[in-house]
Design a protein around this motif. Structure first.
Motif, PDB file in Angstrom:
ATOM      1  N   GLU A 117     -10.739  -8.483 -11.780  1.00 57.39           N
ATOM      2  CA  GLU A 117     -12.161  -8.815 -11.635  1.00 57.39           C
ATOM      3  C   GLU A 117     -12.739  -8.173 -10.374  1.00 57.39           C
ATOM      4  O   GLU A 117     -12.011  -7.822  -9.440  1.00 57.39           O
ATOM      5  CB  GLU A 117     -12.375 -10.332 -11.578  1.00 57.39           C
ATOM      6  CG  GLU A 117     -12.026 -10.995 -10.260  1.00 57.39           C
ATOM      7  CD  GLU A 117     -12.531 -12.445 -10.140  1.00 57.39           C
ATOM      8  OE1 GLU A 117     -13.404 -12.852 -10.941  1.00 57.39           O
ATOM      9  OE2 GLU A 117     -12.059 -13.162  -9.241  1.00 57.39           O
ATOM     10  N   ILE A 118     -14.059  -8.012 -10.390  1.00 60.75           N
ATOM     11  CA  ILE A 118     -14.790  -7.662  -9.171  1.00 60.75           C
ATOM     12  C   ILE A 118     -15.385  -8.960  -8.654  1.00 60.75           C
ATOM     13  O   ILE A 118     -16.237  -9.571  -9.303  1.00 60.75           O
ATOM     14  CB  ILE A 118     -15.894  -6.625  -9.441  1.00 60.75           C
ATOM     15  CG1 ILE A 118     -15.291  -5.324  -9.975  1.00 60.75           C
ATOM     16  CG2 ILE A 118     -16.684  -6.340  -8.164  1.00 60.75           C
ATOM     17  CD1 ILE A 118     -16.316  -4.270 -10.370  1.00 60.75           C
ATOM     18  N   HIS A 119     -14.886  -9.394  -7.508  1.00 63.94           N
ATOM     19  CA  HIS A 119     -15.288 -10.676  -6.937  1.00 63.94           C
ATOM     20  C   HIS A 119     -16.137 -10.408  -5.705  1.00 63.94           C
ATOM     21  O   HIS A 119     -15.656  -9.862  -4.714  1.00 63.94           O
ATOM     22  CB  HIS A 119     -14.048 -11.497  -6.564  1.00 63.94           C
ATOM     23  CG  HIS A 119     -14.359 -12.939  -6.272  1.00 63.94           C
ATOM     24  ND1 HIS A 119     -13.877 -13.972  -7.043  1.00 63.94           N
ATOM     25  CD2 HIS A 119     -15.111 -13.518  -5.295  1.00 63.94           C
ATOM     26  CE1 HIS A 119     -14.303 -15.130  -6.555  1.00 63.94           C
ATOM     27  NE2 HIS A 119     -15.063 -14.867  -5.484  1.00 63.94           N
ATOM     28  N   ALA A 120     -17.416 -10.763  -5.772  1.00 70.58           N
ATOM     29  CA  ALA A 120     -18.329 -10.515  -4.650  1.00 70.58           C
ATOM     30  C   ALA A 120     -18.205 -11.625  -3.614  1.00 70.58           C
ATOM     31  O   ALA A 120     -18.060 -12.799  -3.965  1.00 70.58           O
ATOM     32  CB  ALA A 120     -19.766 -10.417  -5.145  1.00 70.58           C
ATOM     33  N   ARG A 132      -1.487   4.482  -1.477  1.00 74.88           N
ATOM     34  CA  ARG A 132      -0.506   3.485  -1.027  1.00 74.88           C
ATOM     35  C   ARG A 132      -0.263   2.415  -2.083  1.00 74.88           C
ATOM     36  O   ARG A 132       0.322   1.373  -1.801  1.00 74.88           O
ATOM     37  CB  ARG A 132      -0.984   2.852   0.287  1.00 74.88           C
ATOM     38  CG  ARG A 132      -0.858   3.807   1.478  1.00 74.88           C
ATOM     39  CD  ARG A 132      -1.731   3.401   2.657  1.00 74.88           C
ATOM     40  NE  ARG A 132      -1.537   4.296   3.798  1.00 74.88           N
ATOM     41  CZ  ARG A 132      -1.998   5.522   3.890  1.00 74.88           C
ATOM     42  NH1 ARG A 132      -2.724   6.020   2.900  1.00 74.88           N
ATOM     43  NH2 ARG A 132      -1.771   6.272   4.955  1.00 74.88           N
ATOM     44  N   GLN A 133      -0.752   2.665  -3.295  1.00 77.78           N
ATOM     45  CA  GLN A 133      -0.521   1.812  -4.465  1.00 77.78           C
ATOM     46  C   GLN A 133      -1.081   0.407  -4.294  1.00 77.78           C
ATOM     47  O   GLN A 133      -0.480  -0.588  -4.718  1.00 77.78           O
ATOM     48  CB  GLN A 133       0.981   1.762  -4.794  1.00 77.78           C
ATOM     49  CG  GLN A 133       1.546   3.151  -5.100  1.00 77.78           C
ATOM     50  CD  GLN A 133       3.002   3.122  -5.482  1.00 77.78           C
ATOM     51  OE1 GLN A 133       3.789   2.396  -4.879  1.00 77.78           O
ATOM     52  NE2 GLN A 133       3.366   3.901  -6.488  1.00 77.78           N
ATOM     53  N   ALA A 134      -2.243   0.305  -3.686  1.00 75.83           N
ATOM     54  CA  ALA A 134      -2.899  -0.997  -3.537  1.00 75.83           C
ATOM     55  C   ALA A 134      -3.362  -1.517  -4.897  1.00 75.83           C
ATOM     56  O   ALA A 134      -3.877  -0.759  -5.716  1.00 75.83           O
ATOM     57  CB  ALA A 134      -4.095  -0.869  -2.595  1.00 75.83           C
ATOM     58  N   GLU A 135      -3.164  -2.798  -5.119  1.00 75.08           N
ATOM     59  CA  GLU A 135      -3.609  -3.459  -6.348  1.00 75.08           C
ATOM     60  C   GLU A 135      -4.863  -4.297  -6.105  1.00 75.08           C
ATOM     61  O   GLU A 135      -5.611  -4.580  -7.022  1.00 75.08           O
ATOM     62  CB  GLU A 135      -2.491  -4.365  -6.899  1.00 75.08           C
ATOM     63  CG  GLU A 135      -1.277  -3.611  -7.411  1.00 75.08           C
ATOM     64  CD  GLU A 135      -1.621  -2.715  -8.598  1.00 75.08           C
ATOM     65  OE1 GLU A 135      -2.390  -3.154  -9.482  1.00 75.08           O
ATOM     66  OE2 GLU A 135      -1.137  -1.566  -8.638  1.00 75.08           O
ATOM     67  N   ILE A 136      -5.050  -4.722  -4.846  1.00 73.38           N
ATOM     68  CA  ILE A 136      -6.215  -5.515  -4.461  1.00 73.38           C
ATOM     69  C   ILE A 136      -6.995  -4.714  -3.439  1.00 73.38           C
ATOM     70  O   ILE A 136      -6.486  -4.390  -2.359  1.00 73.38           O
ATOM     71  CB  ILE A 136      -5.790  -6.879  -3.873  1.00 73.38           C
ATOM     72  CG1 ILE A 136      -5.000  -7.672  -4.922  1.00 73.38           C
ATOM     73  CG2 ILE A 136      -6.993  -7.668  -3.406  1.00 73.38           C
ATOM     74  CD1 ILE A 136      -3.737  -8.270  -4.418  1.00 73.38           C
ATOM     75  N   LEU A 137      -8.240  -4.353  -3.768  1.00 71.95           N
ATOM     76  CA  LEU A 137      -9.050  -3.481  -2.919  1.00 71.95           C
ATOM     77  C   LEU A 137     -10.200  -4.279  -2.317  1.00 71.95           C
ATOM     78  O   LEU A 137     -10.966  -4.916  -3.042  1.00 71.95           O
ATOM     79  CB  LEU A 137      -9.618  -2.309  -3.725  1.00 71.95           C
ATOM     80  CG  LEU A 137      -8.690  -1.129  -4.063  1.00 71.95           C
ATOM     81  CD1 LEU A 137      -7.482  -1.575  -4.873  1.00 71.95           C
ATOM     82  CD2 LEU A 137      -9.448  -0.060  -4.826  1.00 71.95           C
ATOM     83  N   VAL A 195     -11.146  -1.458 -12.004  1.00 73.11           N
ATOM     84  CA  VAL A 195     -10.734  -2.745 -12.606  1.00 73.11           C
ATOM     85  C   VAL A 195     -10.263  -2.553 -14.051  1.00 73.11           C
ATOM     86  O   VAL A 195      -9.395  -3.291 -14.527  1.00 73.11           O
ATOM     87  CB  VAL A 195     -11.853  -3.814 -12.530  1.00 73.11           C
ATOM     88  CG1 VAL A 195     -12.142  -4.196 -11.098  1.00 73.11           C
ATOM     89  CG2 VAL A 195     -13.123  -3.364 -13.224  1.00 73.11           C
ATOM     90  N   ASN A 196     -10.787  -1.550 -14.725  1.00 70.56           N
ATOM     91  CA  ASN A 196     -10.281  -1.249 -16.076  1.00 70.56           C
ATOM     92  C   ASN A 196      -8.825  -0.813 -16.041  1.00 70.56           C
ATOM     93  O   ASN A 196      -8.091  -0.976 -17.027  1.00 70.56           O
ATOM     94  CB  ASN A 196     -11.138  -0.156 -16.733  1.00 70.56           C
ATOM     95  CG  ASN A 196     -12.502  -0.670 -17.160  1.00 70.56           C
ATOM     96  OD1 ASN A 196     -12.686  -1.880 -17.324  1.00 70.56           O
ATOM     97  ND2 ASN A 196     -13.460   0.232 -17.331  1.00 70.56           N
ATOM     98  N   SER A 223      -7.895  -5.244  -8.775  1.00 69.67           N
ATOM     99  CA  SER A 223      -8.819  -6.335  -8.465  1.00 69.67           C
ATOM    100  C   SER A 223      -9.595  -5.931  -7.215  1.00 69.67           C
ATOM    101  O   SER A 223      -9.018  -5.380  -6.278  1.00 69.67           O
ATOM    102  CB  SER A 223      -8.058  -7.639  -8.209  1.00 69.67           C
ATOM    103  OG  SER A 223      -7.188  -7.932  -9.292  1.00 69.67           O
ATOM    104  N   ILE A 224     -10.899  -6.213  -7.209  1.00 75.40           N
ATOM    105  CA  ILE A 224     -11.756  -5.770  -6.103  1.00 75.40           C
ATOM    106  C   ILE A 224     -12.489  -6.957  -5.497  1.00 75.40           C
ATOM    107  O   ILE A 224     -13.060  -7.783  -6.220  1.00 75.40           O
ATOM    108  CB  ILE A 224     -12.778  -4.716  -6.585  1.00 75.40           C
ATOM    109  CG1 ILE A 224     -12.056  -3.436  -7.034  1.00 75.40           C
ATOM    110  CG2 ILE A 224     -13.793  -4.395  -5.487  1.00 75.40           C
ATOM    111  CD1 ILE A 224     -12.983  -2.389  -7.629  1.00 75.40           C
ATOM    112  N   ILE A 225     -12.450  -7.034  -4.155  1.00 77.72           N
ATOM    113  CA  ILE A 225     -13.306  -7.968  -3.427  1.00 77.72           C
ATOM    114  C   ILE A 225     -14.416  -7.140  -2.788  1.00 77.72           C
ATOM    115  O   ILE A 225     -14.155  -6.246  -1.984  1.00 77.72           O
ATOM    116  CB  ILE A 225     -12.525  -8.745  -2.342  1.00 77.72           C
ATOM    117  CG1 ILE A 225     -11.355  -9.500  -2.969  1.00 77.72           C
ATOM    118  CG2 ILE A 225     -13.460  -9.719  -1.623  1.00 77.72           C
ATOM    119  CD1 ILE A 225     -10.440 -10.167  -1.952  1.00 77.72           C
ATOM    120  N   LEU A 226     -15.648  -7.432  -3.159  1.00 72.96           N
ATOM    121  CA  LEU A 226     -16.814  -6.663  -2.714  1.00 72.96           C
ATOM    122  C   LEU A 226     -17.609  -7.484  -1.708  1.00 72.96           C
ATOM    123  O   LEU A 226     -18.239  -8.477  -2.069  1.00 72.96           O
ATOM    124  CB  LEU A 226     -17.689  -6.309  -3.926  1.00 72.96           C
ATOM    125  CG  LEU A 226     -19.062  -5.692  -3.656  1.00 72.96           C
ATOM    126  CD1 LEU A 226     -18.921  -4.337  -2.996  1.00 72.96           C
ATOM    127  CD2 LEU A 226     -19.866  -5.582  -4.950  1.00 72.96           C
TER     128      LEU A 226
END
Length: 510
Positions: free
Chosen positions: A31-34, A157-162, A187-188, A192-195
């Protein structure tokens, strides 16, 4: 439900301030979590705790369901967490690839294997549609491209959470649209993204869920498809917010700024302002609309004395200020809200109080003979801080310690408080939340209504339409059209900004 990130009851304190007070954040996979909040609400602090830059006084962090202690960014990277900071951390003289692999260089014997690294960077760039040239020098690429390099650093660096901290603050509208597409593709692919943001339109465009914090406290988490921009704004600032600035009809009077046939070169000796003519009258706001890179920066620098004028003339109150020194121009009644607050607006390692008198420190009451009067300087700073709601522990705090939005509010307070005849406002609300934008817009209208001339340069078309009494469109260093906001629309203005009407445009000065 299992979350990829859980931050539970996080408390982070600094001297004189509780930045995070029992905040909870839970992020789902894919998910993109703002993370939404006012300037200085504690958003970046919370993410710096997650990334290991700060250690919390209280609270727990879980990654992929496991309790973790993140004591450094290296540990965050090992846990698959990456962060793009608001101000990029790149080495200008290095190539894209050298920046991406810095600290994780592939080796061949005792040497760094740059060719292998370039292939890997190209592969990742192609996979996510980032379109980055691995061999380009960072100093030669656009700000938007530099941001892609920062994203590539995480992916390498193979990050899964950005974590993306205010990623659109310095981007053009086109670059913002491209970044939104990149985020969706990430995300596709299962990231997972924290914006971190305060731009409601971007949250509505790309985010799945949104957590709101206000003055260091968690307000709540909502599903974006079940809320509105008005509800989010109210959660963020604790009151209803108006997105349209009410203003009376302008009553322009005498010319305060008159620019005639101006020619200005850039650092490469290329004409960026090419025979530009423009005027601003007392009691009006003239907005300059244009795509970034069409001479706006060079125009501002020429008016403010920061760049040489090759030809043409600039008149302030009917007196030539062409190629005057910046101090002389300021003393003749000009104030300048710069588009780059770090480069031109502040001395970051000075206290905020001393930044409030950068142009006036040599004048009474701030100095007498050869000595600075620090009592008067600090009292003056207190006044600006209070009037413009600059969130800072004290006026002694270093400017670098303030959030970007609070740095901006301090600059705007300093420039408006000088009661200039002409106020140049370049990207005045860049990095500000909706509550602060509403406040600054009202201040600019107040200046207009006091009879000041305001020249507004902004890449936010809504801001141009909201504030301007006249809109001047700049394209390839020329004013190609002047229009009234109520006689045009975004699409028509967009076409003019793209130069489609350059041959037919008729420039009319009132």
């Amino acid at each position: 439900m299992e979350y990829v990130i859980e931050m539970l009851d996080i408390r982070k304190e600094f001297p004189g301030i509780v930045a995070n007070d029992q905040i909870n954040l839970q992020v789902k996979k894919g998910e993109i979590h703002a993370l939404l909040g006012e300037n200085g609400a504690g958003k970046s602090t919370l993410m710096n705790v997650l990334f290991g830059i700060y250690q919390p006084e209280k609270g727990n962090i879980r990654v992929q369901g496991q309790d973790v202690h993140i004591t450094s960014p290296n540990i965050a990277n090992e846990l698959g967490i990456g962060m793009v900071h608001q101000h990029f951390m790149l080495v200008d003289t290095f190539t894209v690839t050298e920046n991406i692999v810095l600290g994780s260089e592939p080796t061949k014997g005792l040497k760094v294997n740059i060719s292998e690294a370039e292939k890997e960077v190209q592969k990742i760039s192609d996979q996510y549609g980032l379109r980055v040239d691995p061999k380009a020098l960072v100093r030669d690429i656009s700000v938007g491209m530099q941001q892609r390099v920062e994203i590539l650093k995480m992916l390498y660096r193979q990050a899964e959470i950005l974590i993306l901290d205010e990623p659109t603050a310095v981007l053009t509208p086109q670059e913002i649209d491209e970044l939104m597409q990149i985020m969706k593709s990430l995300v596709n692919e299962g990231k997972s993204i924290i914006l971190i943001t305060h731009k409601l339109s971007e949250i509505m465009q790309v985010a799945d869920r949104c957590t709101v914090i206000r003055r260091g406290k968690g307000i709540g988490t909502v599903n974006v498809d079940q809320t509105t921009t008005n509800e989010l704004a109210s959660m963020m600032v604790g009151r209803d917010v108006s997105f349209k600035t009410e203003k009376d009809q302008a009553n322009p009077k005498d010319l305060v700024l008159d620019i005639k046939d101006l020619i200005v070169k850039d650092n490469r000796d290329v004409d960026m302002v090419r025979g530009l003519s423009l005027n601003v009258r007392q009691g009006e706001i003239v907005g300059i609309a244009g795509v970034d890179g069409n001479g706006q920066s060079e125009l501002i620098e020429a008016i403010t004395g920061l760049r040489k004028v090759e030809a043409g003339e600039i008149l302030l109150n009917n007196e030539s200020i062409t190629n005057f020194k910046p101090r002389d121009i300021y003393e003749k009644g000009l104030s300048h809200i710069p588009q780059d607050r770090h480069k031109y607006g502040l001395v970051l390692d000075y206290p905020i109080a001393e930044n409030m008198v950068l142009q006036t420190y040599y004048q009474k009451p701030f100095s007498s003979k050869w000595a600075l009067n620090f009592k008067e300087i600090y009292n003056y700073a207190k006044k600006i801080i209070k009037e413009y709601d600059v969130r800072t522990p004290s006026e002694s705090t270093l400017a670098r310690s303030l959030s970007g939005g609070n740095q901006q509010k301090a600059i705007i307070g300093r420039e408006i408080d000088r009661s200039p005849d002409l106020l140049i406002a370049a990207q005045p609300t860049r990095g500000l939340d909706v509550g602060a934008i509403e406040f600054i817009h009202k201040k600019l209208i107040e200046e207009r209504d006091k009879g000041r001339g305001v020249l507004l340069i902004s890449f936010e078309l809504d801001e141009i339409f909201n504030l301007s009494d006249r809109i001047a469109v700049i394209y390839e260093g020329k004013i190609v059209a002047e229009v009234k906001p109520d006689e045009t629309n975004h699409d028509e203005l967009g076409l003019l900004m793209a130069g489609s009407n350059e041959e037919k445009a008729e420039v009319k000065h009132p």
